[in-house]
Scaffold this active site. Structure first.
Site, PDB file in Angstrom:
ATOM      1  N   GLY A  16       0.731  -1.086  -0.139  1.00  0.00           N
ATOM      2  CA  GLY A  16      -0.114  -0.162  -0.046  1.00  0.00           C
ATOM      3  C   GLY A  16       0.807   1.375  -0.027  1.00  0.00           C
ATOM      4  N   GLU A  35      11.303   3.249   5.928  1.00  0.00           N
ATOM      5  CA  GLU A  35      10.915   1.559   6.261  1.00  0.00           C
ATOM      6  C   GLU A  35      12.217   1.143   6.998  1.00  0.00           C
ATOM      7  OE1 GLU A  35       8.877  -0.938   5.189  1.00  0.00           O
ATOM      8  OE2 GLU A  35      10.182  -1.801   6.437  1.00  0.00           O
ATOM      9  N   CYS A  43       3.968  -8.888   1.924  1.00  0.00           N
ATOM     10  CA  CYS A  43       3.654  -9.706   0.905  1.00  0.00           C
ATOM     11  C   CYS A  43       5.100 -10.360  -0.095  1.00  0.00           C
ATOM     12  CB  CYS A  43       2.904  -8.837  -0.187  1.00  0.00           C
ATOM     13  SG  CYS A  43       2.323  -9.771  -1.720  1.00  0.00           S
ATOM     14  N   CYS A  48       3.054 -13.507   0.603  1.00  0.00           N
ATOM     15  CA  CYS A  48       2.476 -13.819  -0.655  1.00  0.00           C
ATOM     16  C   CYS A  48       3.753 -14.641  -1.727  1.00  0.00           C
ATOM     17  CB  CYS A  48       1.695 -13.133  -1.489  1.00  0.00           C
ATOM     18  SG  CYS A  48       0.850 -11.866  -0.313  1.00  0.00           S
ATOM     19  N   LYS A  51       5.895 -17.401  -0.145  1.00  0.00           N
ATOM     20  CA  LYS A  51       5.144 -18.532   0.057  1.00  0.00           C
ATOM     21  C   LYS A  51       4.546 -19.217  -1.106  1.00  0.00           C
ATOM     22  CE  LYS A  51       1.007 -18.021  -0.453  1.00  0.00           C
ATOM     23  NZ  LYS A  51       0.226 -17.382   0.177  1.00  0.00           N
ATOM     24  N   ALA A 115      10.244   5.761  11.563  1.00  0.00           N
ATOM     25  CA  ALA A 115       9.582   7.026  11.799  1.00  0.00           C
ATOM     26  C   ALA A 115       8.611   6.781  12.713  1.00  0.00           C
ATOM     27  CB  ALA A 115       9.406   7.531  10.415  1.00  0.00           C
ATOM     28  N   TYR A 178      -5.522 -19.222   6.699  1.00  0.00           N
ATOM     29  CA  TYR A 178      -4.690 -19.239   5.560  1.00  0.00           C
ATOM     30  C   TYR A 178      -3.581 -19.833   5.589  1.00  0.00           C
ATOM     31  CZ  TYR A 178      -7.887 -15.850   2.996  1.00  0.00           C
ATOM     32  OH  TYR A 178      -8.662 -15.137   2.391  1.00  0.00           O
ATOM     33  N   ILE A 179      -2.783 -19.296   6.552  1.00  0.00           N
ATOM     34  CA  ILE A 179      -1.219 -19.659   6.790  1.00  0.00           C
ATOM     35  C   ILE A 179      -1.121 -21.007   7.166  1.00  0.00           C
ATOM     36  CG2 ILE A 179       0.890 -18.995   7.904  1.00  0.00           C
ATOM     37  CD1 ILE A 179      -0.041 -16.090   7.991  1.00  0.00           C
ATOM     38  N   GLU A 182      -1.944 -23.250   4.239  1.00  0.00           N
ATOM     39  CA  GLU A 182      -0.728 -23.258   3.147  1.00  0.00           C
ATOM     40  C   GLU A 182       0.607 -23.812   3.564  1.00  0.00           C
ATOM     41  OE1 GLU A 182      -2.441 -19.185   0.817  1.00  0.00           O
ATOM     42  OE2 GLU A 182      -0.819 -18.854   2.271  1.00  0.00           O
ATOM     43  N   ALA A 342      -8.018 -16.495  -2.425  1.00  0.00           N
ATOM     44  CA  ALA A 342      -7.238 -17.737  -2.625  1.00  0.00           C
ATOM     45  C   ALA A 342      -6.883 -18.195  -1.457  1.00  0.00           C
ATOM     46  CB  ALA A 342      -6.599 -18.034  -3.792  1.00  0.00           C
ATOM     47  N   HIS A 437     -13.026 -27.498 -24.272  1.00  0.00           N
ATOM     48  CA  HIS A 437     -12.793 -28.782 -23.586  1.00  0.00           C
ATOM     49  C   HIS A 437     -11.319 -29.248 -24.294  1.00  0.00           C
ATOM     50  CE1 HIS A 437     -14.199 -32.936 -22.687  1.00  0.00           C
ATOM     51  NE2 HIS A 437     -13.750 -33.075 -23.907  1.00  0.00           N
ATOM     52  N   GLU A 442     -14.010 -25.710 -17.842  1.00  0.00           N
ATOM     53  CA  GLU A 442     -15.313 -25.912 -18.447  1.00  0.00           C
ATOM     54  C   GLU A 442     -16.338 -26.084 -17.510  1.00  0.00           C
ATOM     55  OE1 GLU A 442     -15.658 -29.317 -21.201  1.00  0.00           O
ATOM     56  OE2 GLU A 442     -13.778 -30.253 -20.432  1.00  0.00           O
TER      57      GLU A 442
HETATM   58  P1  NDP Z   1      -6.483 -16.194   9.878  1.00  0.00           P
HETATM   59  O1  NDP Z   1      -7.496 -15.247  10.343  1.00  0.00           O
HETATM   60  O2  NDP Z   1      -6.650 -16.840   8.296  1.00  0.00           O
HETATM   61  O3  NDP Z   1      -6.768 -17.543  10.744  1.00  0.00           O
HETATM   62  C1  NDP Z   1      -6.474 -17.457  11.884  1.00  0.00           C
HETATM   63  C2  NDP Z   1      -6.716 -18.935  12.625  1.00  0.00           C
HETATM   64  O4  NDP Z   1      -6.087 -18.876  14.144  1.00  0.00           O
HETATM   65  C3  NDP Z   1      -8.096 -19.399  13.044  1.00  0.00           C
HETATM   66  O5  NDP Z   1      -8.194 -20.789  12.524  1.00  0.00           O
HETATM   67  C4  NDP Z   1      -8.355 -19.083  14.240  1.00  0.00           C
HETATM   68  O6  NDP Z   1      -9.326 -19.847  14.780  1.00  0.00           O
HETATM   69  C5  NDP Z   1      -7.135 -19.154  15.015  1.00  0.00           C
HETATM   70  N1  NDP Z   1      -7.051 -18.198  16.310  1.00  0.00           N
HETATM   71  C6  NDP Z   1      -7.052 -16.965  16.205  1.00  0.00           C
HETATM   72  N2  NDP Z   1      -6.823 -16.196  17.322  1.00  0.00           N
HETATM   73  C7  NDP Z   1      -6.349 -17.252  18.189  1.00  0.00           C
HETATM   74  C8  NDP Z   1      -6.058 -17.412  19.479  1.00  0.00           C
HETATM   75  N3  NDP Z   1      -5.759 -16.355  20.084  1.00  0.00           N
HETATM   76  N4  NDP Z   1      -5.544 -18.696  19.848  1.00  0.00           N
HETATM   77  C9  NDP Z   1      -5.502 -19.774  19.199  1.00  0.00           C
HETATM   78  N5  NDP Z   1      -6.207 -19.884  17.924  1.00  0.00           N
HETATM   79  C10 NDP Z   1      -6.500 -18.477  17.296  1.00  0.00           C
HETATM   80  O7  NDP Z   1      -5.092 -16.029  10.079  1.00  0.00           O
HETATM   81  P2  NDP Z   1      -3.535 -16.370   9.327  1.00  0.00           P
HETATM   82  O8  NDP Z   1      -2.579 -16.046  10.671  1.00  0.00           O
HETATM   83  O9  NDP Z   1      -3.465 -17.586   8.911  1.00  0.00           O
HETATM   84  O10 NDP Z   1      -3.566 -15.181   8.322  1.00  0.00           O
HETATM   85  C11 NDP Z   1      -3.453 -13.687   8.648  1.00  0.00           C
HETATM   86  C12 NDP Z   1      -4.096 -13.049   7.378  1.00  0.00           C
HETATM   87  O11 NDP Z   1      -3.330 -13.028   6.494  1.00  0.00           O
HETATM   88  C13 NDP Z   1      -5.346 -13.809   6.795  1.00  0.00           C
HETATM   89  O12 NDP Z   1      -6.423 -13.180   7.553  1.00  0.00           O
HETATM   90  C14 NDP Z   1      -5.322 -13.271   5.596  1.00  0.00           C
HETATM   91  O13 NDP Z   1      -5.881 -11.759   5.353  1.00  0.00           O
HETATM   92  C15 NDP Z   1      -3.796 -13.047   5.237  1.00  0.00           C
HETATM   93  N6  NDP Z   1      -3.317 -13.995   4.497  1.00  0.00           N
HETATM   94  C16 NDP Z   1      -3.844 -14.164   3.001  1.00  0.00           C
HETATM   95  C17 NDP Z   1      -3.272 -15.190   2.385  1.00  0.00           C
HETATM   96  C18 NDP Z   1      -3.752 -15.268   0.808  1.00  0.00           C
HETATM   97  O14 NDP Z   1      -4.487 -14.597   0.397  1.00  0.00           O
HETATM   98  N7  NDP Z   1      -3.627 -16.418   0.471  1.00  0.00           N
HETATM   99  C19 NDP Z   1      -2.165 -15.965   2.704  1.00  0.00           C
HETATM  100  C20 NDP Z   1      -1.802 -15.743   3.974  1.00  0.00           C
HETATM  101  C21 NDP Z   1      -2.383 -14.903   4.790  1.00  0.00           C
HETATM  102  P3  NDP Z   1     -10.922 -19.591  14.500  1.00  0.00           P
HETATM  103  O15 NDP Z   1     -11.345 -19.739  12.974  1.00  0.00           O
HETATM  104  O16 NDP Z   1     -11.531 -21.262  14.917  1.00  0.00           O
HETATM  105  O17 NDP Z   1     -11.221 -18.566  15.429  1.00  0.00           O
END
Ligand code: NDP
Length: 448
Positions: A16, A35, A43, A48, A51, A115, A178-179, A182, A342, A437, A442
């Site tokens: 951003g 920075e 990212c 991203c 990864k 900063a 997500y993380i 992945e 995704a 096809h 498809e």
């Molecule tokens: P997410 O928000 O995707 O998932 C967090 C997970 O941790 C959930 O399963 C949640 O559980 C659990 N959780 C949350 N708080 C706690 C806690 N205090 N103790 C234990 N478990 C907890 O987070 P990520 O860290 O995987 O990713 C962060 C963000 O980064 C994503 O939201 C996304 O926006 C971005 N990202 C995007 C990607 C992509 O576009 N492909 C790839 C990687 C990251 P529950 O759901 O059960 O509450």
């Protein structure tokens, strides 16, 4: 002559911040960026991009296995983690260089230091220097949020995953988002024994339930273990360098790494926001209006630090809209509807619009079409995994409200289909389109 040193001072050179700086400068603004680490942000440096390269790298395990049914002999194939890791890090260096060059080419001054905001138009740099700016843009992103418990200092986050000295034999991954999914896919494909531990019984909350179930089923078949409704008690480091992980009052499980992927929190601490009256919410996110303006008129914020949608392309759009609004006399907002997203799990998930559950709640009468299929390449390779595509439509008009896919190359396919969803097309428009096809895509025009 301006009364300020700069027209714009950006804190944070991530997706951003760099977009806002570059575009504002091209509109004639005198711009500086601070920075403290590397240009490119999460990212590019530790998210991203590296990864996705690890996903590609690990996917060769499946490709090489499948290759045999396609007539290839793969005896002697081996994998070298250090080679992949270092090649990925070299690529990160390359992109970091390209981003830095972009700023330079747009005459954006780069301060390689931290900063902090000293007032509505004033910043204090780590070197002690004070600078002034007509506008300040905070684009400091987010940081992994690791809960504190006994031994939590032993866990790592996605930041460290790109620097591992060796592949872990046994990995425990906390979180089900997500993380977690992945890296579970990457490590599992590369031969680690992976256990995903989540506090609830849901993975990928927010995604369509049928896709989540399908990923869970495929991941388990591939050997990833899941523990749900599970809470960490403590982690104890053993003499051999591994860890005893205690959870739910049970006997410990041994792990070589414990990766915490439990969400990311806005990077707003210690920025001096209080010196300019910039308000934050209870999660530490900077509060902004639709133009990304904070409660201080001269200070704006974009990207993850505002915790709107934590996705790179969204931060980029917010940075662009900021520049248009402030330096091009063209007030611009970002449209947050139908943002495609995704999960680069194995297989990947891709999705746009409302899930079946959300659509039912919002619209009442909906119609769901789906295709549950085994990709030709999987059939030939004797791989049992099935893909699933779902289209959620408004009953009366047929308008597509959501499109959800899991299967090989789903993100590549969904990006194009998302245009149709964003444009408000109907199921009929897909029915009217002749299938291409043979392809997996498809299935999009053949859903029943
Ligand atoms: P997410 O928000 O995707 O998932 C967090 C997970 O941790 C959930 O399963 C949640 O559980 C659990 N959780 C949350 N708080 C706690 C806690 N205090 N103790 C234990 N478990 C907890 O987070 P990520 O860290 O995987 O990713 C962060 C963000 O980064 C994503 O939201 C996304 O926006 C971005 N990202 C995007 C990607 C992509 O576009 N492909 C790839 C990687 C990251 P529950 O759901 O059960 O509450």
């Amino acid at each position: 002559m301006s009364e300020y040193d700069y027209d714009l001072f950006v804190i944070g050179a991530g997706s951003g911040g760099v977009r806002a700086a570059r575009v504002s400068a091209s509109m004639g603004a005198k711009v500086a960026v601070a920075e403290e680490y590397r240009v490119g942000g999460t990212c590019v440096i530790r998210g991203c991009v590296p990864k996705k390269l690890l996903v590609y790298g690990s996917h060769f395990a499946e490709d090489l296995e499948d290759a045999q049914n396609y007539g290839w002999s793969i005896e002697g194939a081996s994998f070298d983690w250090i080679k992949l890791r270092d090649h990925v890090l070299n690529d990160v260096d390359r992109i970091n260089g390209a981003y830095t060059e972009t700023l330079k080419n747009h005459n954006v001054e780069l301060y390689h230091e931290r900063a902090e905001i000293a007032g509505p138009h004033e910043l204090k740099l780590a070197s002690g220097k004070t600078v002034t700016a007509k506008y300040i843009l905070v684009a400091t992103g987010a940081w992994p949020d690791v809960p504190k418990f006994e031994g939590s200092e032993h866990v790592i986050t996605s930041n460290e995953m790109f620097h591992l000295e060796k592949l872990p034999k046994r990995a425990i991954i906390a979180g089900g988002g997500y993380i977690a999914n992945e890296f579970a896919g990457i490590l599992n494909a590369l031969g680690s024994q992976v256990t995903v531990v989540n506090r609830s019984d849901v993975i990928l909350r927010g995604y369509d339930e049928a896709l989540r179930d399908r990923l869970l089923q495929i991941s388990m078949t591939r050997g990833i273990e899941f523990k749900f409704n599970c809470t960490f008690d403590k982690i104890v480091k053993r003499d051999d360098g591994a860890f005893d992980v205690y959870a739910d009052g049970r006997d410990p499980v041994i792990a070589d790494i414990i990766l915490f992927a439990t969400g990311r929190k806005p990077n707003s601490e210690g920025l001096g926001l209080e010196n300019a009256g910039v308000e934050m919410d209870e999660k530490g996110a900077i509060k902004v209006d639709e133009y990304s303006q904070t409660s201080c008129e001269s200070i704006y914020a974009v990207g993850d630090v505002t915790n709107r949608v934590q996705l790179t392309p969204v931060a980029i759009r917010e940075g662009q809209a900021f520049a248009e609004t402030v330096f091009n006399d063209n007030p611009s907002t970002v449209d947050y509807d139908n943002i495609p997203a995704a999960v680069f799990s194995q297989p990947p998930i891709a999705s746009v619009g409302l899930t079946e559950g959300e659509a039912r709640n919002q619209y009442g009468n909906i119609r769901v079409y789906s295709s549950d299929f085994r990709a030709m390449k999987n059939v030939f390779a004797n791989r049992p995994e099935r893909g699933l595509y779902k289209m959620v439509c408004e009953e009366s008009s047929g308008k597509i409200l959501g499109l959800h896919m899991i299967g090989p190359e789903a993100p590549e396919i969904l990006q194009a289909a998302a245009v149709a969803v964003k444009a408000g097309l109907t199921k009929q428009a897909f029915d009217d389109t002749v299938a291409l096809h043979p392809s997996m895509a498809e299935e999009l025009v053949l859903m029943k």
